[in-house]
Write a protein that holds these residues in place. Structure first.
Motif, PDB file in Angstrom:
ATOM      1  N   CYS A 245       0.815  -1.219   0.000  1.00  0.00           N
ATOM      2  CA  CYS A 245       0.000   0.000   0.000  1.00  0.00           C
ATOM      3  C   CYS A 245       0.847   1.266   0.000  1.00  0.00           C
ATOM      4  CB  CYS A 245      -0.961   0.005   1.189  1.00  0.00           C
ATOM      5  SG  CYS A 245      -0.155  -0.034   2.815  1.00  0.00           S
ATOM      6  N   ASP A 246       2.137   1.144   0.309  1.00  0.00           N
ATOM      7  CA  ASP A 246       3.026   2.307   0.317  1.00  0.00           C
ATOM      8  C   ASP A 246       3.767   2.500  -1.000  1.00  0.00           C
ATOM      9  OD1 ASP A 246       2.454   3.096   2.937  1.00  0.00           O
ATOM     10  OD2 ASP A 246       3.949   1.725   3.777  1.00  0.00           O
ATOM     11  N   ILE A 247       3.610   1.564  -1.937  1.00  0.00           N
ATOM     12  CA  ILE A 247       4.330   1.646  -3.206  1.00  0.00           C
ATOM     13  C   ILE A 247       3.702   2.694  -4.121  1.00  0.00           C
ATOM     14  CG2 ILE A 247       4.754   0.407  -5.376  1.00  0.00           C
ATOM     15  CD1 ILE A 247       5.359  -2.066  -3.745  1.00  0.00           C
ATOM     16  N   ASN A 248       4.542   3.546  -4.693  1.00  0.00           N
ATOM     17  CA  ASN A 248       4.114   4.543  -5.680  1.00  0.00           C
ATOM     18  C   ASN A 248       4.964   4.367  -6.929  1.00  0.00           C
ATOM     19  OD1 ASN A 248       3.295   6.746  -7.170  1.00  0.00           O
ATOM     20  ND2 ASN A 248       4.384   8.242  -5.902  1.00  0.00           N
ATOM     21  N   LEU A 249       4.426   3.657  -7.917  1.00  0.00           N
ATOM     22  CA  LEU A 249       5.192   3.366  -9.128  1.00  0.00           C
ATOM     23  C   LEU A 249       5.507   4.626  -9.923  1.00  0.00           C
ATOM     24  CD1 LEU A 249       3.505   0.060 -10.332  1.00  0.00           C
ATOM     25  CD2 LEU A 249       5.719   0.361  -9.240  1.00  0.00           C
ATOM     26  N   ASN A 250       4.720   5.680  -9.739  1.00  0.00           N
ATOM     27  CA  ASN A 250       4.986   6.936 -10.448  1.00  0.00           C
ATOM     28  C   ASN A 250       6.255   7.623  -9.946  1.00  0.00           C
ATOM     29  OD1 ASN A 250       2.689   6.736 -12.096  1.00  0.00           O
ATOM     30  ND2 ASN A 250       1.386   7.616 -10.486  1.00  0.00           N
TER      31      ASN A 250
ATOM     32  N   ILE B 138      16.683   4.070  -4.508  1.00  0.00           N
ATOM     33  CA  ILE B 138      15.554   3.645  -5.351  1.00  0.00           C
ATOM     34  C   ILE B 138      14.410   3.111  -4.496  1.00  0.00           C
ATOM     35  CG2 ILE B 138      14.799   1.951  -7.058  1.00  0.00           C
ATOM     36  CD1 ILE B 138      17.575   2.152  -8.321  1.00  0.00           C
ATOM     37  N   PHE B 139      14.721   2.216  -3.567  1.00  0.00           N
ATOM     38  CA  PHE B 139      13.672   1.620  -2.744  1.00  0.00           C
ATOM     39  C   PHE B 139      13.019   2.654  -1.840  1.00  0.00           C
ATOM     40  CE2 PHE B 139      16.397  -2.318  -3.331  1.00  0.00           C
ATOM     41  CZ  PHE B 139      15.571  -2.839  -4.322  1.00  0.00           C
ATOM     42  N   SER B 140      13.793   3.597  -1.343  1.00  0.00           N
ATOM     43  CA  SER B 140      13.234   4.644  -0.505  1.00  0.00           C
ATOM     44  C   SER B 140      12.261   5.514  -1.302  1.00  0.00           C
ATOM     45  CB  SER B 140      14.362   5.508   0.082  1.00  0.00           C
ATOM     46  OG  SER B 140      13.845   6.536   0.888  1.00  0.00           O
ATOM     47  N   ARG B 141      12.651   5.834  -2.522  1.00  0.00           N
ATOM     48  CA  ARG B 141      11.790   6.673  -3.368  1.00  0.00           C
ATOM     49  C   ARG B 141      10.514   5.926  -3.756  1.00  0.00           C
ATOM     50  NH1 ARG B 141      13.222   7.564  -8.674  1.00  0.00           N
ATOM     51  NH2 ARG B 141      15.385   7.097  -8.112  1.00  0.00           N
ATOM     52  N   LEU B 142      10.628   4.613  -3.953  1.00  0.00           N
ATOM     53  CA  LEU B 142       9.473   3.805  -4.332  1.00  0.00           C
ATOM     54  C   LEU B 142       8.350   3.888  -3.308  1.00  0.00           C
ATOM     55  CD1 LEU B 142       8.179   1.582  -6.152  1.00  0.00           C
ATOM     56  CD2 LEU B 142       9.395  -0.096  -4.734  1.00  0.00           C
ATOM     57  N   CYS B 143       8.717   4.044  -2.030  1.00  0.00           N
ATOM     58  CA  CYS B 143       7.697   4.024  -0.971  1.00  0.00           C
ATOM     59  C   CYS B 143       7.751   5.269  -0.082  1.00  0.00           C
ATOM     60  CB  CYS B 143       7.842   2.767  -0.126  1.00  0.00           C
ATOM     61  SG  CYS B 143       9.425   2.652   0.736  1.00  0.00           S
ATOM     62  N   ASN B 144       8.365   6.337  -0.605  1.00  0.00           N
ATOM     63  CA  ASN B 144       8.465   7.586   0.157  1.00  0.00           C
ATOM     64  C   ASN B 144       9.122   7.379   1.522  1.00  0.00           C
ATOM     65  OD1 ASN B 144       8.142  10.374   0.521  1.00  0.00           O
ATOM     66  ND2 ASN B 144       6.141  10.131   1.514  1.00  0.00           N
ATOM     67  N   GLY B 145      10.195   6.583   1.513  1.00  0.00           N
ATOM     68  CA  GLY B 145      10.985   6.407   2.729  1.00  0.00           C
ATOM     69  C   GLY B 145      10.462   5.402   3.723  1.00  0.00           C
ATOM     70  N   LYS B 146       9.389   4.671   3.383  1.00  0.00           N
ATOM     71  CA  LYS B 146       8.765   3.766   4.348  1.00  0.00           C
ATOM     72  C   LYS B 146       9.294   2.324   4.228  1.00  0.00           C
ATOM     73  CE  LYS B 146       4.547   6.521   4.516  1.00  0.00           C
ATOM     74  NZ  LYS B 146       3.078   6.544   4.273  1.00  0.00           N
ATOM     75  N   VAL B 147      10.606   2.193   4.083  1.00  0.00           N
ATOM     76  CA  VAL B 147      11.225   0.867   4.030  1.00  0.00           C
ATOM     77  C   VAL B 147      11.394   0.339   5.450  1.00  0.00           C
ATOM     78  CG1 VAL B 147      13.230  -0.469   3.323  1.00  0.00           C
ATOM     79  CG2 VAL B 147      12.464   1.447   1.908  1.00  0.00           C
ATOM     80  N   ASP B 148      10.882  -0.839   5.691  1.00  0.00           N
ATOM     81  CA  ASP B 148      11.005  -1.481   7.006  1.00  0.00           C
ATOM     82  C   ASP B 148      12.280  -2.324   7.013  1.00  0.00           C
ATOM     83  OD1 ASP B 148      10.835  -2.985   9.316  1.00  0.00           O
ATOM     84  OD2 ASP B 148       8.761  -3.596   9.023  1.00  0.00           O
ATOM     85  N   VAL B 149      13.254  -1.921   7.815  1.00  0.00           N
ATOM     86  CA  VAL B 149      14.545  -2.628   7.865  1.00  0.00           C
ATOM     87  C   VAL B 149      14.664  -3.509   9.105  1.00  0.00           C
ATOM     88  CG1 VAL B 149      15.698  -0.849   6.514  1.00  0.00           C
ATOM     89  CG2 VAL B 149      15.668  -0.656   9.006  1.00  0.00           C
ATOM     90  N   SER B 150      13.538  -3.802   9.741  1.00  0.00           N
ATOM     91  CA  SER B 150      13.574  -4.554  11.003  1.00  0.00           C
ATOM     92  C   SER B 150      14.015  -5.996  10.820  1.00  0.00           C
ATOM     93  CB  SER B 150      12.197  -4.521  11.671  1.00  0.00           C
ATOM     94  OG  SER B 150      11.208  -5.122  10.849  1.00  0.00           O
TER      95      SER B 150
END
Length: 318
Positions: free
Chosen positions: A150-155, A275-287
């Motif tokens: 739900c956090d992915i923005n392909l644009n 790239i991954f940060s931009r894909l989801c506006n920084g919401k990468v879970d690194v836990s």
């Protein structure tokens, strides 16, 4: 525990228990797919793939698991015995089950003096080095991260107009092997790659430049617990990796029906992070933390500048 007659070590091939193993693995938070067993079996071949489980004979409960895949030497390429899915239930650790599994799975005269490798969990890495001799480490680890669908923005991703994205069957497979081998530090994955990129069960794409040369490839596969996972994503540049990622995700018609997107970049590839940060506006879970590639004889020198997500962390160094 080694002498307990209630514990038996059984080859995977004798039982249809892969789904049980997947359930245990999912509880550990690892990413795997039910189809991976067939991919491994086809990719390595029966003589080069072996899986064992430790079972309690009274309860029929699975207590532990291990698999190995043997990347044989092809045209003088380095050989590698890769070990994965090495687990023992937490309440049974320290009782010798894991050691018994390890010793039995590598008990093959072909493996004498051959380099062994694995991706060790952070809490087990030092033990693998001290007890089993996996004490050769490259200068990077694998980040086991995830992004909510739900956090992915392909644009947020762009296409590189200087490359074309094609299907696996549209390229010379031998050229793909050559490209992969250069990134893998010389390890040949001829049969494995073909099985792993089978487009009937994956979403795989190849990047070629205007001269028809392969400059990257990527793959997404579906996994347990309604997840999808990226691996591999290799490319000659950040813009190519971004284009591959965008177009592979766009090719998944039901993308929104999944819950989570798993990614496995090397921790030193900052282009991948961006790239991954931009894909989801920084919401990468690194836990999920990091896993540690480690070897017994020599480090496989993978080209992490071209690795944006490793193939999978079970039986592949990168």
């Amino acid at each position: 525990m080694d002498d307990d007659e209630n514990i038996v070590i059984i080859p995977y091939a004798d039982f249809n228990r892969w789904k049980e193993i997947m359930k245990i693995i999912a509880e550990f938070g690892w990413f795997y797919a039910e189809e991976d067993y067939d991919r491994f079996l086809k990719g390595f071949g029966e003589k080069n793939f072996n899986g064992l489980i430790a079972v309690d004979k009274k309860s029929d409960k699975i207590l532990g698991s291990v698999v190995i895949g043997f990347f044989e030497s092809i045209e003088n390429s380095p050989a590698l015995v890769s070990l994965g899915l090495y687990i023992v239930l937490p309440e049974l650790r320290g009782k010798g089950i894991g050691t018994k599994l390890f010793k039995e799975v590598i008990n093959d005269p072909r493996f004498v003096n051959v380099n062994l490798g694995l991706n060790g969990a952070s809490y087990m890495s030092k033990k693998y080095a001290k007890i089993f001799g996996y004490d050769k480490f490259p200068n990077w680890q694998v980040c086991k991260s995830k992004i909510k669908i739900c956090d992915i923005n392909l644009n947020a991703l762009q296409n590189d107009s200087d490359i074309d994205i094609v299907n696996v069957n549209d390229v010379d497979y031998q050229k793909l092997i050559e490209y992969d081998t250069n990134i893998q530090g010389g390890i040949r994955r001829d049969k494995f790659l073909k099985a792993f990129l089978d487009t009937k069960t994956n979403f795989a794409k190849i990047a070629v430049n205007k001269n028809g040369e392969i400059v990257g490839f990527g793959n997404i596969r579906t996994g347990v617990n309604n997840q999808i996972g990226l691996g591999p994503l290799y490319s000659n540049s950040k813009s190519i990796a971004e284009t591959l990622l965008k177009q592979i995700l766009e090719s998944i018609e039901n993308l929104g029906s999944y819950d989570c997107f798993r990614i496995f970049p090397p921790n030193i590839n900052k282009d991948a992070d961006e790239i991954f940060s931009r894909l989801c506006n920084g919401k990468v879970d690194v836990s999920g933390g990091n896993s540690f590639p480690q070897f017994t004889k020599e480090i496989i020198q993978a080209d992490t500048s071209k690795i944006f997500s490793i193939t999978e962390y079970g039986l592949n160094a990168a």
